[in-house]
Design an enzyme around this catalytic site. Structure first.
Site, PDB file in Angstrom:
ATOM      1  N   LYS A 112       5.862   2.391  -1.988  1.00  0.00           N
ATOM      2  CA  LYS A 112       6.153   1.090  -2.053  1.00  0.00           C
ATOM      3  C   LYS A 112       7.627   0.737  -1.824  1.00  0.00           C
ATOM      4  O   LYS A 112       8.203  -0.074  -1.395  1.00  0.00           O
ATOM      5  CB  LYS A 112       5.641   0.271  -3.344  1.00  0.00           C
ATOM      6  CG  LYS A 112       4.128   0.488  -3.442  1.00  0.00           C
ATOM      7  CD  LYS A 112       3.325  -0.677  -2.595  1.00  0.00           C
ATOM      8  CE  LYS A 112       1.970  -0.556  -2.854  1.00  0.00           C
ATOM      9  NZ  LYS A 112       1.022   0.463  -3.061  1.00  0.00           N
TER      10      LYS A 112
HETATM   11  C1  LIG Z   1      -0.125   0.648  -2.487  1.00  0.00           C
HETATM   12  C2  LIG Z   1      -0.776   2.244  -2.596  1.00  0.00           C
HETATM   13  C3  LIG Z   1      -1.671   2.536  -1.657  1.00  0.00           C
HETATM   14  C4  LIG Z   1      -2.328   1.779  -0.726  1.00  0.00           C
HETATM   15  O1  LIG Z   1      -1.710   1.286   0.104  1.00  0.00           O
HETATM   16  P1  LIG Z   1      -1.978  -0.015   1.397  1.00  0.00           P
HETATM   17  O2  LIG Z   1      -0.935  -0.326   2.166  1.00  0.00           O
HETATM   18  O3  LIG Z   1      -2.484  -1.078   0.308  1.00  0.00           O
HETATM   19  O4  LIG Z   1      -3.236   0.288   2.109  1.00  0.00           O
HETATM   20  C5  LIG Z   1      -1.905   3.865  -1.622  1.00  0.00           C
HETATM   21  N1  LIG Z   1      -1.527   4.664  -2.486  1.00  0.00           N
HETATM   22  C6  LIG Z   1      -0.269   4.399  -3.491  1.00  0.00           C
HETATM   23  C7  LIG Z   1       0.276   5.348  -4.562  1.00  0.00           C
HETATM   24  C8  LIG Z   1      -0.131   3.121  -3.446  1.00  0.00           C
HETATM   25  O5  LIG Z   1       0.672   2.675  -4.507  1.00  0.00           O
END
Ligand SMILES: *Cc1c(COP(=O)(O)O)cnc(C)c1O
Length: 465
Positions: A112
């Site tokens: 993120k």
């Molecule tokens: C948010 C997240 C995901 C999922 O990503 P999306 O874009 O919502 O499909 C997968 N792994 C981790 C560690 C995350 O923080």
């Protein structure tokens, strides 16, 4: 570059307006009117460029002349200098034709950060230009809150309030929010579930008085700027492995489908991506939709990969729109019906178009643990449980024609319990993770009440009711 709504009933807007609004007024998601294109020569020329330069190159195609290029380049350089690795997103080989792209070298150790760091700088820029301030209200089930706090802490024109469900996130995840001492950050431990936090967020966003008074906004992956920022690492990693001269496949651990859709965006721009495997845990709405043509909400089950414990993948609406001939009326109808009845029957022609790029694979908890252990035994790499879901999906598919890049979405030290249970080893946190373990925490407990939280936000913004 203009942005249209997937529900076809909002007027087109420019990048900055789409960015500040998040959701379109008709309830749809913004998407570019046309996909910007890279020629083969332009893609080849990205090889060996610093990550920030590729980011600037990709983002500028979506921003156009709304932000001057030198300013955008400065923001990209600054955003990716916060990462703990000179490659920003390094590749590690795990099989003869399989690689993992480590997306977790940012300040909060999860992917993120890649989008949030540039988003915070874009916000600063456009808010200053418009002489505005904003209040971000964020509901987090784990990683988004930490990435948002790390990116927005200390910024002059943004206040941020992070809500998390009390006692339902890991200590490491909580500490990335609660150890920030900056004046513009507040953390709320909500006496409820993540769903309660999300419902409060929706209610607050729908309160137009509050929205006007405090400049309320959200930072979830419905914001198209986040998707664009994530398309960048598809380019850098694919080019490192020989694109555009050969096609590359990706395997993506998925929840809200933001990351998966970012790969689709890179492909529409001209990057030769053969397949994107959408790997889910037992919350498998996406895998079921791609395999059966029925997009149907199930019960959310708690797993070792909690960031993917989602049964309604917001960004799927963008793919549906694309594969329904960009028909906003049909897309709006389908997703309004989904909100009511929790099911969409995907028309066969749309499903066929989805299958040109996407394959869905659901992975069990036992398979996830076994893959953590097997990856350690075969390669010496400790991966996080989300990444393990994707590696398990890859193993299940067997040898493929093209090299495959698995997106590694979090550092294993963010999920020490699951990693230890599977492998017997406790992953070592990088220096930043160790630092937050020692700092004092600051947060306030609050009832799962939208009135209480809206009152808190007003007071924090200095706007009495
Ligand atoms: C948010 C997240 C995901 C999922 O990503 P999306 O874009 O919502 O499909 C997968 N792994 C981790 C560690 C995350 O923080």
């Amino acid at each position: 570059m203009r942005y249209i709504s997937t529900r076809g009933a909002s007027p087109p807007v420019g990048f900055v307006d789409a960015f500040l609004a998040g959701l379109a007024p008709d309830g749809g998601l913004y998407i570019p009117e046309v996909w910007p294109q890279f020629t083969t020569a332009e893609i080849a020329a990205l090889a060996g460029k610093p990550y920030a330069h590729v980011a600037c190159e990709v983002l500028s195609r979506f921003i156009g002349d709304e932000i001057p290029r030198p300013a955008l380049m400065d923001m990209c350089v600054e955003a990716y200098a916060t990462f703990n690795h000179p490659a920003v997103v390094p590749l590690v080989q795990i099989t003869p034709d399989g690689f993992i792209a480590e997306l977790f070298h940012g300040p909060s150790l999860a992917f993120k950060d890649v989008a949030m760091q540039i988003l915070a700088r874009l916000s600063d820029h456009v808010l200053s230009a418009r002489g505005r301030t904003q209040t971000i209200l964020c509901a987090t089930s784990g990683d988004t809150g930490g990435a948002a706090v790390e990116a927005f802490r200390g910024r002059a024109n943004t206040r941020i309030v992070a809500m998390f469900p009390d006692g339902r996130i890991s200590e490491v995840q909580r500490r990335f929010m609660t150890t920030a001492t900056d004046d513009n950050v507040r953390c709320l431990a909500v006496a409820g579930t993540f769903d309660d936090c999300q419902a409060i967020l929706k209610e607050a966003l729908a309160d137009t008085d509050l929205q006007q008074a405090v400049g309320l906004s959200a930072v979830n992956s419905i914001n198209f700027a986040r998707i664009v920022a994530q398309a960048v690492y598809y380019f850098t990693t694919a080019v490192a492995l020989g694109a555009p001269l050969r096609p590359i496949a990706f395997c993506v651990p998925s929840g809200n489908f933001g990351d998966g859709f970012a790969g689709y965006v890179a492909k529409q721009m001209g990057l030769p991506i053969s397949t994107i495997v959408i790997a889910t845990n037992s919350n498998d709405i996406l895998a079921r939709a791609l395999n059966t043509g029925v997009y149907a909400r199930g019960q959310v089950a708690a797993t070792q990969s909690p960031a993917m414990d989602i049964q309604s993948a917001s960004n799927f609406e963008r793919l549906y729109f694309e594969c329904a001939g960009r028909d906003g009326v049909r897309t709006g109808q389908a997703f309004r019906d989904f909100a009511q009845g929790s099911v969409i029957e995907i028309p066969p022609e749309s499903l066929r178009l989805m299958a040109e790029t996407f394959v869905g694979v659901a992975v069990s908890e036992a398979d996830t643990s076994a893959t953590l252990l097997r990856t350690l035994a075969e390669t010496g790499e400790i991966i996080c449980p989300h990444t393990a879901v994707a590696v398990a999906a890859l193993n299940r598919r067997g040898p493929q024609a093209d090299p495959v890049i698995v997106l590694a979405t979090a550092h294993p030290a963010k999920f020490p319990e699951a990693v230890e249970a599977a492998t017997g080893l406790i992953p070592t946190a990088p220096p930043r993770g160790q630092a937050v373990a020692r700092l004092p925490e600051r947060f306030q407990a609050i009832a799962a009440s939208s009135e209480a939280i809206k009152a808190f936000v007003r007071e924090f913004a200095g706007v009495p009711a």
